[in-house]
Scaffold this active site. Structure first.
Site, mmCIF file in Angstrom:
data_model
loop_
_atom_site.group_PDB
_atom_site.id
_atom_site.type_symbol
_atom_site.label_atom_id
_atom_site.label_comp_id
_atom_site.label_asym_id
_atom_site.label_seq_id
_atom_site.Cartn_x
_atom_site.Cartn_y
_atom_site.Cartn_z
ATOM 1 N N LYS A 48 26.207 84.712 4.085
ATOM 2 C CA LYS A 48 25.035 83.929 4.484
ATOM 3 C C LYS A 48 23.741 84.657 4.113
ATOM 4 C CE LYS A 48 25.077 81.885 8.608
ATOM 5 N NZ LYS A 48 24.769 80.472 8.796
ATOM 6 N N ARG A 118 22.274 84.869 13.734
ATOM 7 C CA ARG A 118 23.566 84.336 13.281
ATOM 8 C C ARG A 118 24.390 85.422 12.614
ATOM 9 N NH1 ARG A 118 20.173 79.715 11.927
ATOM 10 N NH2 ARG A 118 21.105 77.816 12.743
ATOM 11 N N GLY A 127 32.641 79.370 12.181
ATOM 12 C CA GLY A 127 32.703 79.181 13.629
ATOM 13 C C GLY A 127 33.413 80.281 14.401
ATOM 14 N N MET A 129 32.496 83.470 14.724
ATOM 15 C CA MET A 129 31.624 84.452 15.394
ATOM 16 C C MET A 129 30.451 83.723 16.033
ATOM 17 S SD MET A 129 31.838 87.735 12.949
ATOM 18 C CE MET A 129 31.535 86.879 11.453
ATOM 19 N N ARG A 385 26.555 77.974 0.606
ATOM 20 C CA ARG A 385 27.724 78.828 0.342
ATOM 21 C C ARG A 385 28.709 78.014 -0.472
ATOM 22 N NH1 ARG A 385 30.176 78.802 6.506
ATOM 23 N NH2 ARG A 385 30.223 76.578 6.688
ATOM 24 N N HIS A 503 34.671 71.357 12.995
ATOM 25 C CA HIS A 503 35.505 72.556 12.899
ATOM 26 C C HIS A 503 36.909 72.230 12.379
ATOM 27 C CE1 HIS A 503 38.326 75.514 14.651
ATOM 28 N NE2 HIS A 503 37.465 76.340 14.112
ATOM 29 N N SER A 813 68.198 89.640 -15.271
ATOM 30 C CA SER A 813 67.349 88.866 -14.359
ATOM 31 C C SER A 813 67.230 89.664 -13.064
ATOM 32 C CB SER A 813 67.968 87.492 -14.093
ATOM 33 O OG SER A 813 67.132 86.791 -13.200
ATOM 34 N N CYS A 880 64.551 86.240 -10.741
ATOM 35 C CA CYS A 880 64.961 85.011 -10.052
ATOM 36 C C CYS A 880 64.996 85.178 -8.545
ATOM 37 C CB CYS A 880 66.301 84.516 -10.589
ATOM 38 S SG CYS A 880 67.640 85.672 -10.296
ATOM 39 N N TYR A 900 60.210 85.749 -18.398
ATOM 40 C CA TYR A 900 60.037 84.560 -17.562
ATOM 41 C C TYR A 900 60.126 84.914 -16.084
ATOM 42 C CZ TYR A 900 65.124 84.576 -16.899
ATOM 43 O OH TYR A 900 66.400 84.926 -16.580
HETATM 44 C C1 PEP Z 1 68.329 88.120 -5.429
HETATM 45 O O1 PEP Z 1 69.027 88.963 -4.864
HETATM 46 O O2 PEP Z 1 67.115 88.283 -5.623
HETATM 47 C C2 PEP Z 1 68.925 86.872 -5.903
HETATM 48 C C3 PEP Z 1 68.213 86.008 -6.591
HETATM 49 O O3 PEP Z 1 70.188 86.599 -5.514
HETATM 50 P P1 PEP Z 1 70.600 86.089 -4.073
HETATM 51 O O4 PEP Z 1 69.349 85.767 -3.330
HETATM 52 O O5 PEP Z 1 71.459 84.911 -4.274
HETATM 53 O O6 PEP Z 1 71.326 87.267 -3.517
#
Ligand code: PEP
Ligand code: MG
Length: 932
Positions: A48, A118, A127, A129, A385, A503, A813, A880, A900
């Site tokens: 502010k 303020r 809101g 403070m 702001r 709010h 992975s 993954c 990926y």
């Molecule tokens: C992991 O361990 O990150 C994974 C993807 O396998 P899971 O969660 O099935 O053990």
């Protein structure tokens, strides 16, 4: 009034020594086109304060004032709640400048200047403070102000507001004597005011006459004295320092602390204090006040959008006590059509305001949330702001601003918080279901999407019910910052009062939560826990449905439709730009063709993890699975596996088809076998009857499969090694499906993944088995399929021996769920018992199962990448684990040069944007370095 005398009498508590801070500047002045600060000094002046300085520099009309820095606040807390010695002097000097510009003096009995105090943190905490307005009104200055304004009623109204705010904020909250039952001084004073209105037979505060208010002010002072055992200070300087101290104090107030926790704002930032000349929007019909946005914060549409109230103070608009009018004709809806727009009532001032807001948006190159007051025909800007916005609006604004060249495409991509995309992917109420439903009440559409939940009336109940797994909707007359924990826990928020800047609306918008405000026809009896609407009576726990996009509330549970991002042109454009900028590919974790299809529409470029065990759990298969597990002989197991084979093959055909032309990573069976077995004697009995195996035999086998640490036990490739026939069946199913589809000219790219490998020999053995089986199937079918055999990297040993493991892997992975478990030694299943405590007590900032622990788990990943690619330069590597869709983890994966990330279908768009942001940020950093 002699200022010097008063100053001597009222001294704030100063620190004993100030040697180290003698030269420090704690006070930054702004007024009449000159300011000590600028917009980029947010850390020091708070958002502010920095913006008030910037607007002043832009020669936009801002009431003069000064900002006490956040360093002042930090000092205050580091020095037993005392102020730096130089503060009084600097405040006095700045005040003199303010007085000069505003043409009147603070505490002057003839023509008093009044001040507001303020808070203002680096990051907006709406809101959370405290604010104190009208400081400087005393028994001696009242008459001077009456003389100047000729409006006795206005002055006593200002005085009663000061009494109420000051008693609440300074004398009670900051003094730490706030009662826990919610019956504080403010409630007592409000009751006295209600009594007065009752006695006079009026409903509105504005109906009270100046004589009424005079009496009420005396009554207020008596109540303050008897309740707080202290007189309300009749000295302007005591009031000023009381206000400053209370703002500093509100940094550690309950609401602020709770908000900081949710928003992840560090405690050591502190708040600045803005002391500013008061201007009044409530001196009569030529005065007004309002809040506006340079674009619609709910839809993102490029239309100046706001609310105003004639003859009112700012708090009246925000508090939702009166439902405000739209600022312009364009902002009118069927519900507000009858209300007068500022554009119609005060066209010249509206034009001034319109030009200022355009200028501010162009200057800041972002949507601004502004506050203004008109005092007797003069427009003043009180705040600007960057406005909070929901996901839909954020995307539309970013894209439209980039298209109009206000910002670059890169900036547009960085503007949208990846998590905000989630809102677009949220469900909405089925319009067909709406047609047949009982509409309870209408309100303003403050937060998008649809939500279903059970009615609760307090924030505490919302939190408690949600903890029990209930979906709740918090129903309130209006929300206050004290309610944030309950608002957070609720599926949606419904209030009977308030406008789009109330709010509830602001907070819900910030979180992208479904919210309806200003449902005026809703009668809430919180005491008896019932609501009445449309001649219906509903109780606590009853189900309602909210359509937050249209502002409609319905009885019962209506059907929700999945979101439709495919028809949102701004989203599609932003995603296109994201794809042009990112380096990481985005895959999905999916085990069913339906999920795979959804993920593909969200932009998934393959499957990064298909967990085959999920296929084993389906009702008609579990019997064969159990038969396999409980067989003591290879023949018995093989017999059961033969039954499973066609089912698995069908699964893979479905998924390969859904993902035609894209890689599909299928992980062979991972969890310990006992997971598939029944848990209770009753279940075992049922199974024994079903399978014709004696109960005792079944029970003994079941017990023999028991493990003390199943997560570290007989699972993953260890199963495949000890029961090779299981993996053999799975590979056969995968390859038969692949061959069949290849023959039909469907392009399949299978990637077979071996889980939980710790030693290269494990992988070597399973790779051999996989290749032998795969080759045999191809030979039999006379088809050639391109397939890969890779492994999950989810054990520390695999990371540090990655140079060996890579020799046997076509791809990696990262299974960061298991990797986090094993690097940290935190059980995936049990860490929920202590991790929240760890976070609350600052042992850990983040939950490592949500955001990759870069220093620990990340270090192992880095070793694995480096050693793996040393052996195989182009080794394909992805992730993954659940982290694959979490923006900060995605950024880390970008820096690790992974190929990926793979995440659940609904997180695919989030990952796409996060990956683009990571690439853009990296480019920007590089360019910065080059310039240096
Ligand atoms: C992991 O361990 O990150 C994974 C993807 O396998 P899971 O969660 O099935 O053990
Ligand atoms: Mg795992």
């Amino acid at each position: 009034m002699k200022k010097e005398i008063i100053k001597k009498k009222i001294k704030p508590q100063l620190a004993k020594s100030s040697k180290a801070t003698r030269a420090k500047k704690y006070v930054y002045f702004f007024g009449k086109g000159q300011a000590d600060g600028t917009a980029d000094m947010k850390n020091l002046l708070g958002g502010k304060g920095a913006n008030l300085a910037e607007m002043t520099n832009l020669r936009i009309p801002v009431p003069a004032g000064f900002t006490i820095t956040t360093e002042g606040c930090t000092y205050y807390y580091q020095n037993k709640q005392t102020y730096p010695k130089e503060l009084t002097k600097q405040v006095d000097a700045a005040l003199v400048r303010v007085e000069k510009i505003m043409g009147r003096n603070y505490g002057d009995t003839n023509d008093p200047l009044l001040l507001s105090v303020r808070s203002g943190a680096r990051r907006s905490m709406p809101g959370m403070m405290e604010t104190v307005l009208n400081l400087g009104l005393t028994t001696k200055t009242i008459s001077g102000l009456i003389k100047r304004t000729g409006n006795e009623r206005f002055v006593y109204d200002a005085y009663r507001r000061l009494l109420m705010m000051y008693a609440d904020v300074v004398m009670e909250k900051a003094a730490g004597i706030e009662p826990t039952d919610g019956e504080g001084i403010r409630q007592k004073l409000e009751r006295a005011m209600d009594l007065m209105k009752e006695k006079k037979g009026v409903h509105q505060d504005t109906d009270l006459t100046s004589d009424d208010l005079k009496i009420l002010c005396e009554k207020f002072k008596q109540i303050i004295k008897t309740t707080l055992k202290k007189e309300f200070p009749d000295d302007p300087y005591e009031q000023l320092w009381g206000g400053i101290g209370a703002v500093f104090h509100s940094w550690v107030g309950k609401r602020a602390v709770s908000y900081r926790k949710i928003e992840g704002i560090p405690e050591d930032w502190g708040t600045a204090v803005n002391v500013q000349a008061m201007v009044f929007g409530n001196t009569g019909d030529t005065s007004a006040t309002g809040v506006a946005f340079t674009r619609n914060p709910a839809t993102g549409e490029d239309i100046f959008y706001g609310e105003w109230l004639p003859n009112a103070q700012g708090e009246d608009v925000v508090a939702g006590i009166r439902t405000p009018n739209p600022v312009n004709k364009a902002g009118k809806t069927s519900d507000t059509e009858h209300l007068s727009a500022l554009e119609e009532m005060m066209p010249d001032l509206y034009n001034q305001l319109f030009k200022i807001q355009k200028r501010l948006e162009r200057h800041y190159t972002d949507m601004q949330d502004i506050e203004f007051t008109i005092e007797e025909g003069k427009l003043w800007m009180l705040q600007t702001r960057t406005g909070k916005r929901n996901g839909q609006a954020a995307i539309r604004m970013a894209v439209e601003m980039a298209r109009s060249k206000l910002i670059s495409k890169e900036t547009a991509l960085l503007r949208v918080n990846p998590e905000q995309i989630d809102e677009l992917l949220h469900p909405s109420v089925d319009p067909e279901a709406e047609k047949r439903a009982v509409e309870l009440v209408k309100g303003l559409p403050a937060g998008p999407g649809g939500a279903i939940g059970r009615i609760v009336f307090t924030a505490d109940d919302a939190q408690a019910w949600a903890k029990q797994g209930e979906k709740v909707i918090l129903v309130r007359n209006e929300t206050s910052p004290e309610d944030v924990h309950g608002m957070h826990a609720a599926e949606a928020i419904l209030t009977a009062r308030g406008g789009m800047t109330s709010h509830a609306a602001l907070v819900a918008r910030g979180w992208g939560k479904c919210c309806i405000v200003g449902a005026n026809a809703l009668d809430i009896d919180a005491q008896n826990k019932i609501i009445r609407a449309n001649s219906k009576v509903l109780h606590e726990g009853d189900w309602i449905t909210l359509n937050g996009s249209r502002g409609r509330v319905f009885e019962g549970q209506l059907k929700l439709l999945p979101a439709d991002p495919a028809n949102n042109p701004w989203y599609l454009e932003l995603m296109k730009w994201a794809d042009q900028n990112r380096k990481l590919k985005i895959r999905t974790n999916a085990d069913r063709p339906e999920d795979s299809k959804i993920a593909r529409t969200f932009g998934a470029e393959g499957i990064g993890l298909c967990r085959t065990e999920h296929m084993f759990f389906q009702a008609e298969r579990i019997r064969s699975v159990r038969e396999m597990i409980l067989s003591d002989t290879l023949e018995g197991r093989e017999k059961a596996l033969v039954k499973l084979l066609p089912m698995q093959k069908d699964d893979f055909i479905g998924i390969f088809k859904a993902m035609e032309g894209l890689p599909v990573t299928i992980r062979l069976l991972d969890p310990p076998l006992h997971e598939f077995l029944p848990k209770t004697d009753a279940e075992l009995h049922e199974l024994s009857l079903e399978m014709g195996v004696p109960f005792e035999q079944l029970k003994t086998k079941n017990e023999s499969l028991h493990e003390f640490n199943p997560m570290l036990g007989h699972r993953g490739c260890r199963l495949g090694i000890t029961y090779p026939e299981i993996y053999e069946m799975q590979v056969q199913a995968i390859m038969e499906a692949a061959c069949e589809l290849t023959q039909k000219k469907v392009k399949v790219i299978p990637e077979i993944m071996i889980p939980l490998v710790g030693h290269v020999n494990e992988l070597e053995s399973m790779r051999r088995l996989t290749i032998q089986t795969a080759e045999a199937v191809q030979k039999k079918n006379k088809v050639k399929v391109n397939y890969l055999v890779g492994t999950m990297i989810e054990l520390p040993r695999a990371c540090v021996t990655s140079d060996e493991i890579a020799t046997q892997a076509d791809f990696y992975s990262f299974g960061t769920n298991d990797l986090t478990q094993t690097v940290y030694g935190f059980s995936r299943d049990d860490s929920g018992r202590f991790l929240p405590y760890y976070q609350e007590h600052h042992i850990l900032k983040d939950d490592p199962f949500i955001t990759i622990d870069i220093e620990g788990v990340g270090a192992f990943m880095e070793i694995a990448v480096e050693k793996g690619r040393k052996v195989k330069k182009n080794l394909k590597i992805g992730i993954c684990g659940e982290h694959g869709g979490e923006p900060r983890s995605v950024e880390f994966c970008h820096h690790l040069h992974l190929d990926y990330v793979s995440c659940s279908p609904f997180r695919v768009p989030i990952a796409r944007l996060a990956a683009a942001q990571a690439a853009i940020k990296e480019r920007m950093e590089k360019n910065k370095k080059k310039k240096k």
